[in-house]
Motif scaffolding. Structure first.
Motif, PDB file in Angstrom:
ATOM      1  N   GLY A  53      14.930  71.669  40.298  1.00 20.26           N
ATOM      2  CA  GLY A  53      15.698  71.132  39.179  1.00 20.26           C
ATOM      3  C   GLY A  53      14.859  70.910  37.935  1.00 20.26           C
ATOM      4  O   GLY A  53      15.394  70.741  36.843  1.00 20.26           O
ATOM      5  N   ASN A  54      13.543  70.896  38.077  1.00 18.01           N
ATOM      6  CA  ASN A  54      12.652  70.701  36.937  1.00 18.01           C
ATOM      7  C   ASN A  54      12.387  72.070  36.312  1.00 18.01           C
ATOM      8  O   ASN A  54      11.372  72.709  36.576  1.00 18.01           O
ATOM      9  CB  ASN A  54      11.353  70.034  37.390  1.00 18.01           C
ATOM     10  N   THR A  55      13.322  72.528  35.490  1.00 21.12           N
ATOM     11  CA  THR A  55      13.204  73.872  34.924  1.00 21.12           C
ATOM     12  C   THR A  55      12.020  73.992  33.974  1.00 21.12           C
ATOM     13  O   THR A  55      11.376  75.041  33.926  1.00 21.12           O
ATOM     14  CB  THR A  55      14.505  74.297  34.224  1.00 21.12           C
ATOM     15  N   LEU A  56      11.714  72.938  33.231  1.00 19.94           N
ATOM     16  CA  LEU A  56      10.548  72.990  32.344  1.00 19.94           C
ATOM     17  C   LEU A  56       9.271  73.119  33.169  1.00 19.94           C
ATOM     18  O   LEU A  56       8.398  73.917  32.844  1.00 19.94           O
ATOM     19  CB  LEU A  56      10.488  71.747  31.448  1.00 19.94           C
ATOM     20  N   GLY A  57       9.196  72.364  34.267  1.00 20.32           N
ATOM     21  CA  GLY A  57       8.030  72.463  35.144  1.00 20.32           C
ATOM     22  C   GLY A  57       7.935  73.820  35.821  1.00 20.32           C
ATOM     23  O   GLY A  57       6.838  74.358  36.026  1.00 20.32           O
ATOM     24  N   GLN A  58       9.079  74.400  36.165  1.00 18.46           N
ATOM     25  CA  GLN A  58       9.081  75.725  36.798  1.00 18.46           C
ATOM     26  C   GLN A  58       8.598  76.784  35.804  1.00 18.46           C
ATOM     27  O   GLN A  58       7.773  77.632  36.146  1.00 18.46           O
ATOM     28  CB  GLN A  58      10.482  76.056  37.304  1.00 18.46           C
ATOM     29  N   PHE A  59       9.086  76.720  34.570  1.00 21.93           N
ATOM     30  CA  PHE A  59       8.595  77.618  33.527  1.00 21.93           C
ATOM     31  C   PHE A  59       7.103  77.376  33.292  1.00 21.93           C
ATOM     32  O   PHE A  59       6.314  78.319  33.173  1.00 21.93           O
ATOM     33  CB  PHE A  59       9.397  77.391  32.240  1.00 21.93           C
ATOM     34  N   ALA A 171       5.644  72.945  28.383  1.00 25.23           N
ATOM     35  CA  ALA A 171       5.970  73.387  29.742  1.00 25.23           C
ATOM     36  C   ALA A 171       4.741  73.332  30.648  1.00 25.23           C
ATOM     37  O   ALA A 171       4.829  72.886  31.803  1.00 25.23           O
ATOM     38  CB  ALA A 171       6.545  74.807  29.712  1.00 25.23           C
ATOM     39  N   ILE A 172       3.589  73.761  30.140  1.00 27.87           N
ATOM     40  CA  ILE A 172       2.372  73.738  30.962  1.00 27.87           C
ATOM     41  C   ILE A 172       1.952  72.302  31.234  1.00 27.87           C
ATOM     42  O   ILE A 172       1.537  71.964  32.341  1.00 27.87           O
ATOM     43  CB  ILE A 172       1.259  74.573  30.310  1.00 27.87           C
ATOM     44  N   SER A 173       2.094  71.433  30.251  1.00 28.76           N
ATOM     45  CA  SER A 173       1.781  70.012  30.453  1.00 28.76           C
ATOM     46  C   SER A 173       2.700  69.403  31.514  1.00 28.76           C
ATOM     47  O   SER A 173       2.247  68.665  32.396  1.00 28.76           O
ATOM     48  CB  SER A 173       1.921  69.254  29.134  1.00 28.76           C
TER      49      SER A 173
END
Length: 198
Positions: A53-59, A171-173
């Motif tokens: 569900g963490n799409t920013l983390g997945q990206f 996103a990387i952070s």
């Protein structure tokens, strides 16, 4: 020398994707064979993520892998989507070399192509041609190209910088601070590469 490869290409997301050509042990074995005597650690975007569900983390995970990779090898045997294009653009921004596997007379290469009213010989898609360090026929040749690309590193040259462009920084952070600590496959890859995060 130990090198890392980000495996860019389609991943199987569900039943409708089962017919797609994707990275498998066969492709990884061919790259490793071609890259010998270098040892290859593969960074796989299709490893399970702890919080889908963490799409920013997945990206961010994908972009982090592209950033730390020695090279990105793109599976362009078939038409690819938005994700692969973004991975290639990010790799170019990081200075990570890109090797594209695009067989002759496939989607992104043609011996002869009628294009915008002219005949083009030895056509390579403009985005592929502009961003790639090498365009090769198969995964064995991708490994050979990888070995050539890392030769300056083995001789003491500088690796790609870990500078993060602004459009990728958030996103990387997110990935580094909220996902990486529980990402077992990625932590294992970092251990193999002697790059345990601090």
């Amino acid at each position: 020398m130990k090198v890392s490869v980000y495996c860019s290409g389609s991943i199987t997301k569900g039943v409708s994707d089962r017919g797609k050509l994707t990275w498998s042990d066969t492709e990884r074995t061919e790259v490793a064979k071609g890259a010998a005597p270098h040892e290859v650690v593969f960074l796989n975007p299709d490893d399970p993520i702890t919080d889908p569900g963490n799409t920013l983390g997945q990206f961010g995970r994908d972009m982090y892998q592209v950033m730390i990779a020695t090279a990105v090898v793109v599976d362009a045997r078939e038409r690819r989507g938005l994700g692969v294009g973004v991975e290639m653009a990010a790799a170019a921004a990081f200075g990570t070399p890109i090797v594209v596997v695009a067989p002759p007379n496939s989607k992104y290469r043609a011996d002869v192509l009628e294009y915008r009213g002219v005949t083009v010989r030895d056509y390579v898609h403009p985005h592929v041609a502009a961003l790639s360090a090498a365009v090769v026929d198969d995964f064995l040749r991708a490994g050979e190209a990888l070995a050539e690309l890392v030769a300056p590193l083995a001789a003491g040259g500088a690796p790609a910088a870990d500078d993060v462009p602004g459009w990728l920084a958030g996103a990387i952070s997110e990935y580094r601070h909220n996902v990486l600590h529980a990402d077992v496959p990625m932590l294992e890859a970092l251990r193999q590469l002697d790059r345990i995060p601090g």
